[in-house]
Enzyme design. Structure first.
Site, short mmCIF file in Angstrom:
data_model
loop_
_atom_site.label_atom_id
_atom_site.label_comp_id
_atom_site.label_asym_id
_atom_site.label_seq_id
_atom_site.Cartn_x
_atom_site.Cartn_y
_atom_site.Cartn_z
N HIS A 198 -4.57 0.74 7.41
CA HIS A 198 -3.26 1.37 7.48
C HIS A 198 -3.17 2.56 6.50
O HIS A 198 -2.73 3.65 6.88
CB HIS A 198 -2.19 0.31 7.17
CG HIS A 198 -0.78 0.81 7.20
ND1 HIS A 198 0.19 0.30 8.04
CD2 HIS A 198 -0.14 1.75 6.46
CE1 HIS A 198 1.34 0.92 7.84
NE2 HIS A 198 1.17 1.81 6.88
N GLU A 199 -3.62 2.34 5.26
CA GLU A 199 -3.50 3.40 4.24
C GLU A 199 -4.47 4.54 4.52
O GLU A 199 -4.13 5.71 4.35
CB GLU A 199 -3.72 2.82 2.84
CG GLU A 199 -2.71 1.76 2.43
CD GLU A 199 -1.26 2.15 2.69
OE1 GLU A 199 -0.90 3.33 2.54
OE2 GLU A 199 -0.48 1.25 3.08
N GLY A 246 0.84 -1.18 0.00
CA GLY A 246 0.00 0.00 0.00
C GLY A 246 0.88 1.23 0.00
O GLY A 246 2.02 1.20 0.48
N GLN A 257 2.89 9.82 1.52
CA GLN A 257 4.18 9.13 1.57
C GLN A 257 5.10 9.51 0.42
O GLN A 257 6.29 9.20 0.44
CB GLN A 257 3.98 7.61 1.60
CG GLN A 257 3.25 7.13 2.84
CD GLN A 257 3.17 5.62 2.87
OE1 GLN A 257 2.23 5.04 2.33
NE2 GLN A 257 4.17 4.98 3.47
N CYS A 312 5.82 -0.21 7.69
CA CYS A 312 5.40 0.93 6.88
C CYS A 312 6.60 1.43 6.10
O CYS A 312 7.70 1.54 6.64
CB CYS A 312 4.87 2.03 7.79
SG CYS A 312 4.38 3.54 6.91
N LEU A 313 6.39 1.73 4.83
CA LEU A 313 7.49 2.21 3.99
C LEU A 313 8.04 3.55 4.48
O LEU A 313 9.15 3.92 4.13
CB LEU A 313 7.01 2.35 2.53
CG LEU A 313 6.55 1.04 1.86
CD1 LEU A 313 6.04 1.33 0.46
CD2 LEU A 313 7.69 0.02 1.82
N HIS A 373 -3.09 6.80 7.11
CA HIS A 373 -2.09 7.74 6.58
C HIS A 373 -2.75 9.04 6.15
O HIS A 373 -2.19 10.13 6.33
CB HIS A 373 -1.39 7.13 5.35
CG HIS A 373 -0.14 6.37 5.66
ND1 HIS A 373 0.94 6.92 6.30
CD2 HIS A 373 0.21 5.09 5.39
CE1 HIS A 373 1.90 6.01 6.41
NE2 HIS A 373 1.48 4.89 5.88
NI NI Z 1 2.49 3.03 5.80
#
Ligand code: NI
Length: 213
Positions: free
Chosen positions: A166-167, A66, A71, A124-125, A170
């Site tokens: 999660h997304e 995701g 991000q 998480c990225l 964000h």
């Molecule tokens: Ni994330």
């Protein structure tokens, strides 16, 4: 950020990146802590398609399942998700990690379908190098729009439900660490990879000292 600035930022990023990948913003950048502006058709379809292609490309290369627009530095409520699975049947069965086809979430919102929560390691990225256990709703009702403005209203369960929570978080300026059992925090270079392979993190919970739902 005004609506005009959303388009300016997107076009600038697309020009800078070309056919490459977008740099992924890391925790500490205020864009990850701001509430994203609702997407309101600021981009013409070709521009939106180019942005989404960049997001899918960047997510796949990371690799991740995701990616939310903040991000890559854009404070607008868009996210992409795609999960082909990890090829570990036992782990996928316990986590209900069913494949999630590529899709776009525009201005998504979710609400729990019941009181059940489940706790698993996630990462998480934008928090490179770490993983932690987050108790999340097992099932959510997800509402929003796709990239062509078609509304959706559906129930997701298991790992796909975790990904969209999660997304969507964000886009509200929330990182998974805000909801994590902080004693579960593990560096990927060490124990993180070890704990990530435990289908249900019971040993991690016992040895690190955190509660599971
Ligand atoms: Ni994330």
């Amino acid at each position: 950020m005004s609506d005009v600035r959303v388009r300016e930022q997107v076009l600038r990023l697309l020009e800078q990146v070309g056919s490459g990948l977008a740099p992924i913003v890391q925790a500490g950048d205020p864009v990850l802590r701001a509430v994203a502006l609702p997407y309101d058709g600021e981009l013409v379809p070709e521009e939106l398609d180019a942005l989404l292609a960049l997001m899918f490309r960047t997510m796949a290369a990371a690799p991740g399942v995701g990616l939310a627009a903040p991000q890559i530095g854009l404070g607008v409520a868009l996210a992409v998700v795609q999960d082909p699975g990890v090829g570990l049947p036992e782990l996928e069965a316990v986590r209900e990690r069913t494949p999630l086809a590529p899709r776009v979430l525009v201005n998504p919102r979710y609400s729990p379908v019941d009181g059940r929560t489940v706790g698993f390691y996630e990462g998480c990225l934008s928090v490179e190098g770490y993983a932690a256990v987050v108790a999340r709703h097992h099932g959510v009702n997800l509402v929003g729009w796709d990239e062509r403005g078609r509304p959706f209203d559906e129930v997701l369960t298991g790992w796909p439900a975790r990904i969209v929570q999660h997304e969507t978080d964000h886009l509200g300026g929330t990182l998974y660490l805000d909801k994590a059992e902080i004693r579960s925090l593990a560096a990927s270079a060490g124990w993180g990879g070890h704990w990530a392979l435990e289908p249900v993190p019971r040993t991690a919970a016992a040895e690190l000292g955190f509660p599971l739902p």
